[in-house]
Write a protein that holds these residues in place. Structure first.
Motif, short mmCIF file in Angstrom:
data_model
loop_
_atom_site.label_atom_id
_atom_site.label_comp_id
_atom_site.label_asym_id
_atom_site.label_seq_id
_atom_site.Cartn_x
_atom_site.Cartn_y
_atom_site.Cartn_z
N GLU A 134 -12.02 16.98 -16.78
CA GLU A 134 -12.57 15.62 -16.76
C GLU A 134 -11.47 14.57 -16.73
OE1 GLU A 134 -15.40 15.29 -19.96
OE2 GLU A 134 -16.67 16.85 -19.09
N LYS A 135 -10.40 14.81 -17.49
CA LYS A 135 -9.26 13.88 -17.49
C LYS A 135 -8.60 13.84 -16.12
CE LYS A 135 -8.06 13.98 -22.37
NZ LYS A 135 -7.09 14.42 -23.38
N ALA A 136 -8.47 14.99 -15.48
CA ALA A 136 -7.84 15.05 -14.16
C ALA A 136 -8.69 14.29 -13.14
CB ALA A 136 -7.66 16.50 -13.72
N ILE A 137 -10.00 14.42 -13.22
CA ILE A 137 -10.90 13.70 -12.32
C ILE A 137 -10.79 12.21 -12.57
CG2 ILE A 137 -13.34 13.26 -11.82
CD1 ILE A 137 -13.80 16.29 -12.28
N GLU A 138 -10.75 11.83 -13.84
CA GLU A 138 -10.62 10.42 -14.21
C GLU A 138 -9.30 9.83 -13.70
OE1 GLU A 138 -10.16 8.17 -18.40
OE2 GLU A 138 -11.94 9.48 -18.23
N ARG A 139 -8.22 10.59 -13.86
CA ARG A 139 -6.91 10.13 -13.37
C ARG A 139 -6.92 9.94 -11.86
NH1 ARG A 139 -3.88 14.56 -15.73
NH2 ARG A 139 -4.46 14.34 -17.88
N SER A 140 -7.50 10.88 -11.13
CA SER A 140 -7.52 10.76 -9.68
C SER A 140 -8.41 9.60 -9.24
CB SER A 140 -7.97 12.06 -9.01
OG SER A 140 -9.30 12.35 -9.32
N ALA A 141 -9.49 9.35 -9.98
CA ALA A 141 -10.36 8.21 -9.66
C ALA A 141 -9.63 6.90 -9.93
CB ALA A 141 -11.65 8.28 -10.48
N ASN A 142 -8.91 6.82 -11.04
CA ASN A 142 -8.13 5.62 -11.36
C ASN A 142 -7.00 5.40 -10.35
OD1 ASN A 142 -9.68 4.99 -13.58
ND2 ASN A 142 -8.32 6.01 -15.04
N ALA A 143 -6.36 6.48 -9.91
CA ALA A 143 -5.30 6.36 -8.92
C ALA A 143 -5.87 5.83 -7.60
CB ALA A 143 -4.62 7.70 -8.70
N GLY A 144 -7.05 6.28 -7.25
CA GLY A 144 -7.71 5.80 -6.02
C GLY A 144 -8.04 4.32 -6.11
N LYS A 145 -8.49 3.86 -7.27
CA LYS A 145 -8.81 2.45 -7.46
C LYS A 145 -7.55 1.60 -7.37
CE LYS A 145 -12.88 3.14 -10.34
NZ LYS A 145 -13.45 2.98 -11.68
N GLN A 146 -6.45 2.08 -7.95
CA GLN A 146 -5.19 1.34 -7.88
C GLN A 146 -4.69 1.24 -6.45
OE1 GLN A 146 -2.57 3.23 -10.65
NE2 GLN A 146 -3.54 2.27 -12.45
N ASP A 147 -4.85 2.31 -5.68
CA ASP A 147 -4.45 2.29 -4.27
C ASP A 147 -5.26 1.25 -3.50
OD1 ASP A 147 -2.57 4.24 -4.73
OD2 ASP A 147 -3.82 5.89 -3.95
N GLU A 148 -6.57 1.17 -3.80
CA GLU A 148 -7.43 0.19 -3.13
C GLU A 148 -7.01 -1.23 -3.48
OE1 GLU A 148 -11.52 1.00 -4.06
OE2 GLU A 148 -11.39 3.03 -3.25
N LYS A 149 -6.66 -1.46 -4.76
CA LYS A 149 -6.23 -2.79 -5.19
C LYS A 149 -4.93 -3.17 -4.51
CE LYS A 149 -8.35 -2.75 -9.78
NZ LYS A 149 -8.10 -2.73 -11.22
N GLU A 150 -3.99 -2.24 -4.38
CA GLU A 150 -2.72 -2.52 -3.72
C GLU A 150 -2.94 -2.84 -2.24
OE1 GLU A 150 0.77 -0.02 -3.95
OE2 GLU A 150 0.34 0.31 -6.06
N ALA A 151 -3.83 -2.09 -1.61
CA ALA A 151 -4.12 -2.34 -0.19
C ALA A 151 -4.76 -3.71 -0.02
CB ALA A 151 -5.04 -1.25 0.35
N ALA A 152 -5.62 -4.08 -0.91
CA ALA A 152 -6.28 -5.40 -0.84
C ALA A 152 -5.24 -6.50 -1.02
CB ALA A 152 -7.37 -5.52 -1.89
N ARG A 153 -4.29 -6.34 -1.94
CA ARG A 153 -3.23 -7.33 -2.15
C ARG A 153 -2.36 -7.48 -0.90
NH1 ARG A 153 -1.09 -5.14 -7.76
NH2 ARG A 153 -3.06 -5.28 -8.84
N GLN A 154 -2.03 -6.35 -0.29
CA GLN A 154 -1.18 -6.38 0.91
C GLN A 154 -1.90 -7.07 2.06
OE1 GLN A 154 0.12 -2.41 1.64
NE2 GLN A 154 1.58 -2.41 -0.08
N ASN A 155 -3.22 -6.87 2.14
CA ASN A 155 -4.00 -7.51 3.21
C ASN A 155 -4.07 -9.01 3.00
OD1 ASN A 155 -4.48 -5.14 4.56
ND2 ASN A 155 -6.46 -4.78 3.55
N ARG A 156 -4.04 -9.49 1.77
CA ARG A 156 -4.09 -10.92 1.48
C ARG A 156 -2.77 -11.61 1.85
NH1 ARG A 156 -6.44 -10.48 -4.51
NH2 ARG A 156 -8.32 -9.39 -3.99
N SER A 157 -1.66 -10.86 1.76
CA SER A 157 -0.35 -11.47 2.01
C SER A 157 -0.08 -11.70 3.46
CB SER A 157 0.80 -10.61 1.51
OG SER A 157 0.54 -9.93 0.39
#
Length: 157
Positions: A134-157
């Motif tokens: 469950e922790k591994a699934i949670e970590r991978s889900a959180n990593a995916g969300k962080q990647d989406e946030k970084e991509a959104a920031r890069q698109n704004r710049s």
């Protein structure tokens, strides 16, 4: 993974070997898993026929081991990721396990009592292993969300 049951020196130290492999009527562990025609020895019963015993413990344990290994292979063919054959006499406890289906990595535990009775416990996972997954699934889900946030920031710049 296929492993054989190790026959104890004496299944029940206070009984004779024949008595230690008692067969009670309706015992699912023995009646279903060792066809009567495969056992070539005698089956001895008490006066009322309520308890029956195999007269040759060696033959019984050989057949019992074959039946358990066959059932283990069948579970693996059915798609279970892990089938654990427990030591003879080891009890299956649910308190340290979590119920999980086949698709979620649940395992099958096969227990064998000292009298030869077999138990099949389907869809269980060690509680520590379940928490780790469950922790591994949670970590991978959180990593995916962080990647989406970084991509959104890069698109704004």
């Amino acid at each position: 993974m296929v492993q054989a049951l190790q026959k104890p020196e004496r299944a029940c130290p206070d009984r004779t070997p024949a008595e230690s492999v008692a067969v009670r009527r309706g015992n699912p562990g023995i009646v279903r898993h060792i066809p009567a025609e495969r056992y070539t020895g005698n089956i001895v019963s008490d006066l009322f026929g309520e308890e029956r015993y195999f007269d040759d413990a060696e033959k019984f344990w050989k057949l019992q081991t074959e039946a358990v290994i066959h059932r283990q292979a069948a579970y693996l063919e059915e798609g279970w990721s892990n089938v654990v054959i427990m030591e003879i006499g080891a009890a299956f406890y649910q308190y340290d396990k979590v119920k999980r289906g086949k698709a979620k990595g649940g395992a099958v535990y096969i227990s064998c009592a000292g009298n030869g009775e077999i138990g099949f416990h389907e869809g269980w996972l060690d509680a520590k292993e379940a928490a780790r997954r469950e922790k591994a699934i949670e970590r991978s889900a959180n990593a995916g969300k962080q990647d989406e946030k970084e991509a959104a920031r890069q698109n704004r710049s």
